[in-house]
Design a protein around this motif. Structure first.
Motif, short mmCIF file in Angstrom:
data_model
loop_
_atom_site.label_atom_id
_atom_site.label_comp_id
_atom_site.label_asym_id
_atom_site.label_seq_id
_atom_site.Cartn_x
_atom_site.Cartn_y
_atom_site.Cartn_z
N VAL A 210 0.88 -1.17 0.00
CA VAL A 210 0.00 0.00 0.00
C VAL A 210 0.91 1.22 0.00
CG1 VAL A 210 -1.94 1.14 1.12
CG2 VAL A 210 -1.70 -1.34 1.30
N PRO A 216 -3.29 3.57 -4.19
CA PRO A 216 -4.31 3.21 -3.19
C PRO A 216 -5.48 4.18 -3.15
CG PRO A 216 -2.33 4.07 -2.11
CD PRO A 216 -1.99 3.89 -3.56
N LEU A 244 -0.74 3.09 4.12
CA LEU A 244 -1.82 2.32 4.72
C LEU A 244 -2.72 3.18 5.60
CD1 LEU A 244 -3.23 -0.37 5.21
CD2 LEU A 244 -1.61 -0.81 7.06
N THR A 247 -4.83 5.45 3.53
CA THR A 247 -5.84 4.70 2.77
C THR A 247 -6.98 4.26 3.68
OG1 THR A 247 -4.08 3.94 1.28
CG2 THR A 247 -6.17 2.75 1.19
#
Length: 383
Positions: A210, A216, A244, A247
């Motif tokens: 990610v 993403p 991450l 996201t």
């Protein structure tokens, strides 16, 4: 005689390079090749492929050989690699990934290693850096190619991109596609239960890092569009990376329709649960996640970038799109509404992937490459 191969990779994070390196270490004939692997450590927050899948493989650690570029650390890594080369005295230094390719090939040059091979598992020519830095990276690769005996590309599109950029000559290149396998697939109901997913309704899986180059934010945009038309669908994100947290925040309003399951050693469980696999990248080499999905019989909806079209046969094993959320969502919805098309694509993906992407083929292609070098150099007798 056994040909000594020193294999150098920047780090063994979860992804295609680590998987291919591991396959070669396990698969090449130990009576013909004496292989050693040298690698840096994964960055904080990155999943470690060696810890998840490769504890049987010995790794010589080069602490400064990490992803970050730092002058002092890179000089230490260069000196350490050169020292290892003088002790091991490899016939071939084979480097994988960009930083290892730079430092490993320079160390091989100063250490007098007879043959230098580098694998491009992708390239950094599009989507990674601003124009000036891309120009510098391209210039470095052009210079390094002058001192490299063989350049390996993981797909024809990767090779062609590099040639257009002036990196190497056509005669230097060999295209060796990735080769891998996946574990046994559990029954779909068991897989969904293990992942905490609803037993019914379509599941779209994303497997990979990610990080920015993987798009993403585009993935979340696609999920939003698909869920507006198909509220019973679930998106599963299997992976981690520096984007991450952002996201997760972008997808927060979608609630349990977007599940983040982190890296899983049993990635086959994710494929077994899925109806489709999605890739939203701006740039790719030959993505192993799509090969794994095909081996599991799961069609793909993916961006037409890098060597993705070497893996996904557009209209036969999946659908390729521009890096555009609306187009990706439209293709996804069309396949979710057409079970017969998905079944045809699944059968074709299984058949074609078994022929093209098995680990035995990767090992055989690499053995042919090394054998040709050994015969050219007179290390092995001529046929």
């Amino acid at each position: 005689m056994r040909v000594r191969v020193m294999r150098v990779v920047t780090r063994l994070n979860v992804g295609g390079p680590a998987m291919q390196v591991s396959t070669l270490l396990r698969g090449l004939d130990p009576d013909r090749y004496d292989q050693r692997l040298y690698a840096g450590h994964v960055a904080p927050g990155e999943a470690d492929y060696h810890a998840l899948h490769g504890l049987d493989l010995p790794v010589h650690r080069v602490p400064a050989l990490g992803r970050a570029v730092r002058a002092g650390g890179d000089c230490r890594a260069l000196a350490e690699l050169a020292a290892h080369m003088r002790r091991f005295r490899p016939h071939i230094v084979h480097t994988h990934t960009a930083k290892a390719g730079t430092l490993g090939r320079l160390a091989a040059l100063v250490s007098g290693v007879p043959v230098r091979v580098h694998t491009f598992h992708g390239h950094l020519l599009h989507g990674y850096f601003p124009p000036v830095k891309t120009w510098l990276v391209t210039g470095v690769e052009r210079l390094l190619a002058l001192g490299t005996h063989r350049l390996v590309a993981v797909g024809g599109h990767v090779r062609d991109d590099l040639l257009r950029a002036g990196v190497g000559r056509a005669g230097q290149y060999r295209v060796i596609m990735p080769g891998t396998t996946i574990g046994p697939l559990p029954p779909r109901a068991d897989a969904r239960r293990a992942l905490g997913l609803p037993p019914d309704g379509p599941v779209i899986a994303y497997v990979g890092r990610v990080t920015a180059i993987k798009g993403p934010e585009r993935l979340v945009d696609v999920a939003r569009r698909v869920l507006a038309a198909h509220p019973g669908a679930t998106f599963v994100v299997c992976g981690e990376g520096d984007r991450l947290t952002a996201t997760r925040a972008a997808a927060a309003d979608l609630g349990p329709a977007v599940r983040f399951v982190g890296w899983r050693a049993d990635v086959s469980t994710v494929y077994a649960a899925a109806d489709l696999v999605m890739l939203t990248s701006d740039n790719e080499g030959t993505p192993v996640c799509l090969i794994e999905a095909a081996l599991a019989g799961v069609p793909a909806v993916a961006t037409r970038v890098g060597a993705v079209s070497d893996v996904v046969a557009d209209g036969r094993t999946g659908v390729l799109c521009r890096p555009d959320a609306a187009e990706l969502a439209e293709a996804t919805l069309a396949l979710l509404d057409d079970a017969a098309a998905r079944a045809r694509m699944a059968a074709a993906a299984l058949r074609l992937s078994a022929e093209r992407f098995g680990p035995e083929r990767l090992v055989a292609d690499t053995d042919r490459l090394y054998s040709a070098i050994a015969h050219e150099r007179g290390w092995w007798p001529a046929h």
